[in-house]
Design an enzyme around this catalytic site. Structure first.
Site, PDB file in Angstrom:
ATOM      1  N   GLY A  14       1.001  -1.086   0.291  1.00 37.44           N
ATOM      2  CA  GLY A  14      -0.180   0.058  -0.105  1.00 37.44           C
ATOM      3  C   GLY A  14       0.972   1.402  -0.024  1.00 37.44           C
ATOM      4  O   GLY A  14       1.328   1.612   1.041  1.00 37.44           O
ATOM      5  N   THR A  15       1.555   1.472  -0.740  1.00 37.13           N
ATOM      6  CA  THR A  15       2.275   2.849  -1.203  1.00 37.13           C
ATOM      7  C   THR A  15       0.988   4.269  -1.447  1.00 37.13           C
ATOM      8  O   THR A  15       1.124   4.335  -2.441  1.00 37.13           O
ATOM      9  CB  THR A  15       2.841   2.614  -2.511  1.00 37.13           C
ATOM     10  N   ALA A  17       0.425   8.215   1.053  1.00 36.26           N
ATOM     11  CA  ALA A  17       1.047   8.557   1.816  1.00 36.26           C
ATOM     12  C   ALA A  17       1.886   8.070   2.673  1.00 36.26           C
ATOM     13  O   ALA A  17       3.565   8.726   2.259  1.00 36.26           O
ATOM     14  CB  ALA A  17       0.541  10.032   2.109  1.00 36.26           C
ATOM     15  N   GLY A  19       3.114   4.947   3.472  1.00 33.67           N
ATOM     16  CA  GLY A  19       3.528   4.394   2.576  1.00 33.67           C
ATOM     17  C   GLY A  19       5.165   4.539   1.518  1.00 33.67           C
ATOM     18  O   GLY A  19       5.917   4.176   1.803  1.00 33.67           O
ATOM     19  N   LYS A 199      -1.462   7.209  20.689  1.00 34.83           N
ATOM     20  CA  LYS A 199      -1.992   8.025  19.219  1.00 34.83           C
ATOM     21  C   LYS A 199      -3.032   8.439  19.751  1.00 34.83           C
ATOM     22  O   LYS A 199      -3.682   9.453  18.417  1.00 34.83           O
ATOM     23  CB  LYS A 199      -1.558   7.070  18.161  1.00 34.83           C
ATOM     24  N   ASN A 203      -5.800  12.319  17.389  1.00 37.97           N
ATOM     25  CA  ASN A 203      -6.675  11.204  16.408  1.00 37.97           C
ATOM     26  C   ASN A 203      -7.997  11.342  17.069  1.00 37.97           C
ATOM     27  O   ASN A 203      -8.879  11.913  15.754  1.00 37.97           O
ATOM     28  CB  ASN A 203      -6.532   9.659  15.681  1.00 37.97           C
ATOM     29  N   ASN A 207      -8.836  14.537  13.451  1.00 36.18           N
ATOM     30  CA  ASN A 207      -9.191  13.455  12.230  1.00 36.18           C
ATOM     31  C   ASN A 207     -10.998  13.504  12.556  1.00 36.18           C
ATOM     32  O   ASN A 207     -11.465  14.525  11.373  1.00 36.18           O
ATOM     33  CB  ASN A 207      -8.941  11.821  12.211  1.00 36.18           C
ATOM     34  N   SER A 269      -5.169  12.557   7.716  1.00 32.28           N
ATOM     35  CA  SER A 269      -5.808  11.917   6.504  1.00 32.28           C
ATOM     36  C   SER A 269      -7.508  11.540   6.477  1.00 32.28           C
ATOM     37  O   SER A 269      -7.883  11.010   5.443  1.00 32.28           O
ATOM     38  CB  SER A 269      -5.098  10.671   6.269  1.00 32.28           C
TER      39      SER A 269
HETATM   40  N1  LIG Z   1      -1.018  10.477   6.334  1.00 32.33           N
HETATM   41  C1  LIG Z   1      -0.655  11.136   7.529  1.00 32.33           C
HETATM   42  O1  LIG Z   1       0.124  11.960   7.294  1.00 32.33           O
HETATM   43  C2  LIG Z   1      -0.145   9.806   8.287  1.00 32.33           C
HETATM   44  C3  LIG Z   1      -1.710   8.899   8.344  1.00 32.33           C
HETATM   45  N2  LIG Z   1      -1.452   8.119   9.082  1.00 32.33           N
HETATM   46  C4  LIG Z   1      -2.207   6.943   9.070  1.00 32.33           C
HETATM   47  O2  LIG Z   1      -1.718   6.121   8.238  1.00 32.33           O
HETATM   48  C5  LIG Z   1      -2.253   4.995   7.687  1.00 32.33           C
HETATM   49  C6  LIG Z   1      -1.870   5.238   5.995  1.00 32.33           C
HETATM   50  O3  LIG Z   1      -2.820   5.570   5.031  1.00 32.33           O
HETATM   51  P1  LIG Z   1      -2.317   7.176   4.641  1.00 32.33           P
HETATM   52  O4  LIG Z   1      -1.026   6.870   4.214  1.00 32.33           O
HETATM   53  O5  LIG Z   1      -3.047   8.664   4.938  1.00 32.33           O
HETATM   54  O6  LIG Z   1      -2.907   6.785   3.206  1.00 32.33           O
HETATM   55  P2  LIG Z   1      -3.864   6.653   1.512  1.00 32.33           P
HETATM   56  O7  LIG Z   1      -4.666   7.014   1.374  1.00 32.33           O
HETATM   57  O8  LIG Z   1      -2.623   7.841   1.122  1.00 32.33           O
HETATM   58  O9  LIG Z   1      -2.765   5.451   1.278  1.00 32.33           O
HETATM   59  C7  LIG Z   1      -3.816   4.827   1.523  1.00 32.33           C
HETATM   60  C8  LIG Z   1      -2.886   3.061   0.096  1.00 32.33           C
HETATM   61  O10 LIG Z   1      -3.262   1.865   0.209  1.00 32.33           O
HETATM   62  C9  LIG Z   1      -3.201   1.624  -1.064  1.00 32.33           C
HETATM   63  N3  LIG Z   1      -3.765   0.555  -0.612  1.00 32.33           N
HETATM   64  C10 LIG Z   1      -5.169   0.156  -0.465  1.00 32.33           C
HETATM   65  N4  LIG Z   1      -5.301  -1.084  -0.331  1.00 32.33           N
HETATM   66  C11 LIG Z   1      -4.605  -1.702  -1.426  1.00 32.33           C
HETATM   67  C12 LIG Z   1      -4.489  -3.196  -1.632  1.00 32.33           C
HETATM   68  N5  LIG Z   1      -5.533  -4.307  -2.078  1.00 32.33           N
HETATM   69  N6  LIG Z   1      -3.485  -3.110  -2.876  1.00 32.33           N
HETATM   70  C13 LIG Z   1      -2.441  -2.378  -2.960  1.00 32.33           C
HETATM   71  N7  LIG Z   1      -2.633  -0.936  -2.249  1.00 32.33           N
HETATM   72  C14 LIG Z   1      -3.208  -0.862  -1.740  1.00 32.33           C
HETATM   73  C15 LIG Z   1      -4.183   2.277  -1.422  1.00 32.33           C
HETATM   74  O11 LIG Z   1      -4.065   2.562  -3.304  1.00 32.33           O
HETATM   75  P3  LIG Z   1      -6.152   3.085  -4.057  1.00 32.33           P
HETATM   76  O12 LIG Z   1      -5.084   4.492  -4.491  1.00 32.33           O
HETATM   77  O13 LIG Z   1      -6.327   1.940  -5.010  1.00 32.33           O
HETATM   78  O14 LIG Z   1      -6.828   2.964  -2.934  1.00 32.33           O
HETATM   79  C16 LIG Z   1      -3.186   3.944  -1.298  1.00 32.33           C
HETATM   80  O15 LIG Z   1      -2.112   4.099  -2.033  1.00 32.33           O
HETATM   81  C17 LIG Z   1      -4.119   5.204   8.209  1.00 32.33           C
HETATM   82  O16 LIG Z   1      -4.041   4.204   8.427  1.00 32.33           O
HETATM   83  C18 LIG Z   1      -3.463   7.247   8.269  1.00 32.33           C
HETATM   84  O17 LIG Z   1      -4.901   6.754   9.282  1.00 32.33           O
HETATM   85  C19 LIG Z   1      -1.395   7.739  10.277  1.00 32.33           C
HETATM   86  C20 LIG Z   1      -0.471   8.900  10.844  1.00 32.33           C
HETATM   87  C21 LIG Z   1      -0.695  10.043  10.138  1.00 32.33           C
HETATM   88  C1  LIG Z   2      -0.454  13.676  14.899  1.00 37.12           C
HETATM   89  C2  LIG Z   2      -0.620  13.642  13.345  1.00 37.12           C
HETATM   90  C3  LIG Z   2      -1.032  14.801  12.991  1.00 37.12           C
HETATM   91  C4  LIG Z   2       1.053  13.664  13.532  1.00 37.12           C
HETATM   92  O1  LIG Z   2       1.513  15.425  15.102  1.00 37.12           O
HETATM   93  C5  LIG Z   2      -0.876  12.504  13.243  1.00 37.12           C
HETATM   94  O2  LIG Z   2       0.456  11.779  13.038  1.00 37.12           O
HETATM   95  C6  LIG Z   2      -1.574  11.899  12.670  1.00 37.12           C
HETATM   96  O3  LIG Z   2      -2.445  12.501  11.450  1.00 37.12           O
HETATM   97  O4  LIG Z   2      -1.933  10.719  12.232  1.00 37.12           O
END
Ligand SMILES: NC(=O)C1=CN([C@@H]2O[C@H](COP(=O)(O)OP(=O)(O)OC[C@H]3O[C@@H](n4cnc5c(N)ncnc54)[C@H](OP(=O)(O)O)[C@@H]3O)[C@@H](O)[C@H]2O)C=CC1
Ligand SMILES: CC(C)(CO)C(=O)C(=O)O
Length: 318
Positions: A14-15, A17, A19, A199, A203, A207, A269
């Site tokens: 899952g690449t 933000a 990843g 955490k 959130n 969130n 997110s």
């Molecule tokens: N963004 C942030 O700043 C933060 C996020 N988090 C947590 O991190 C986690 C990820 O969030 P975030 O990175 O923002 O999410 P995103 O939506 O940016 O990324 C999720 C990725 O997973 C891919 N994906 C989902 N299912 C599959 C699959 N079956 N096979 C391959 N790829 C797949 C999606 O692809 P597709 O485009 O096809 O949907 C997408 O690229 C969440 O739990 C979030 O709460 C925690 C702290 C901070």
């Molecule tokens: C708490 C925060 C914004 C980083 O400070 C984060 O990690 C999130 O969005 O889950």
């Protein structure tokens, strides 16, 4: 003193933000990193991954080892899962396919008990860990990620074949070490549940309120009423954690509140999921903590109300 860690093969399941950001940081540090993608596969296979980072400057990984199927990935020592929590159980086949027999699988996700639906579907030989990312990143477009602030990852052990606490902590330290080699702050956490509750102090208020009120952190922090709501919700999370046996350190909620005042305007997110009509992570971030607190005899009415409003929005949005 520089830390020496042998360089394992890393797979990103899952690449998005999270990843994409951590995968690129690890690849820049010399790790052999392989990226599993879904909708953005062609763009990343063609143009690689671009991170526009306010902390590290612009970073490009091109070519990136991009895959549209886990079957094509090499066997990985570490798998970092960067999908949303809404479909964890469905990831088991891809994880099993890409993992070496004793691989470590690290869920870089927010929420409580996010490992539980996956665990029964994985072989016992695989170690399952959780990672709490303190970072502000989002996807700007296919293969394009904006990193606004922060970056730390705290790692804890969930389950697997490690025979005792010493073996578990050695694996957790190894995971934290990968990030530190890549220049990312990372701590080994002795208790993953504690870390996940901690955490949630951020959130649960930010969130949900970002979606409900249609506001980023700066607007939420600039208004007297939303400030009060945030503080009340934070205090409730601390109460819920305590009822479940996890003591949030005194002053931690205040620390997060002050930290958020200093952050650039950030849209969590969950807001991005809402804006793109994707399912919200309500089960992991709200329903499970509420259920755990309730089972411990602790009702959390303001969090419950927020959860119900978000459920209404989510059902009409996807
Ligand atoms: N963004 C942030 O700043 C933060 C996020 N988090 C947590 O991190 C986690 C990820 O969030 P975030 O990175 O923002 O999410 P995103 O939506 O940016 O990324 C999720 C990725 O997973 C891919 N994906 C989902 N299912 C599959 C699959 N079956 N096979 C391959 N790829 C797949 C999606 O692809 P597709 O485009 O096809 O949907 C997408 O690229 C969440 O739990 C979030 O709460 C925690 C702290 C901070
Ligand atoms: C708490 C925060 C914004 C980083 O400070 C984060 O990690 C999130 O969005 O889950």
């Amino acid at each position: 003193m520089s830390e020496t860690v042998s360089k394992p093969v890393v797979g990103i399941i899952g690449t998005g933000a999270i990843g994409g950001f951590y995968g690129v940081m690890l690849a820049r540090a010399g790790f052999d990193v392989h990226f599993l993608l879904r909708s953005e596969f062609s763009a990343v296979a063609e143009r690689g991954l671009q991170i526009n980072s306010a902390v590290h400057g612009p970073m490009t990984l091109h070519p990136a080892n991009a895959y549209s199927a886990a079957e094509d990935m090499p066997p990985c020592d570490w798998l970092l899962v960067g999908t949303k929590t809404t479909s964890n159980a469905g990831l088991a086949p891809a994880i099993i396919q890409a993992a070496k027999p004793d691989a470590k699988v690290l869920l870089l996700q927010n929420g409580l008990d996010v490992e539980d639906s996956l665990r029964p579907l994985l072989p016992d030989s695989l170690h399952l860990l959780g990672g709490l990312c303190l970072i502000c990143v989002h996807r700007e477009g296919p293969g394009q990620i904006t990193h606004q602030a922060l970056g730390a990852v705290n790692v804890g052990y969930h389950s697997g074949s490690a025979i005792d606490e010493v073996a578990r902590m050695a694996i957790v330290e190894e995971g934290a070490g990968l990030f530190r080699v890549a220049g990312i702050d990372s701590q080994a956490m002795a208790n993953l549940h504690q870390a996940r509750w901690q955490k949630l102090v951020w959130n649960i208020p930010y969130n949900g309120l970002s979606v409900l009120l249609g506001a980023g952190t700066q607007a939420l922090m600039a208004d007297a009423d939303s400030r009060l709501s945030i503080q009340a919700l934070m205090a409730e999370v601390v109460l819920g954690a305590k009822a479940c046996g996890y003591e949030i350190p005194p002053g931690y909620a205040e620390y997060l509140f002050t930290m958020t005042e200093k952050m650039p305007d950030y849209w969590p997110s969950m807001y991005h999921d809402f804006a793109h009509k994707r399912p919200l992570e309500l089960e992991a971030i709200y329903a499970r903590p509420l259920a755990a607190a309730k089972a411990a005899g602790c009702e959390l009415p303001p969090i419950e109300a927020l959860y119900r409003h978000l459920g209404f929005i989510d059902r009409r949005n996807t």
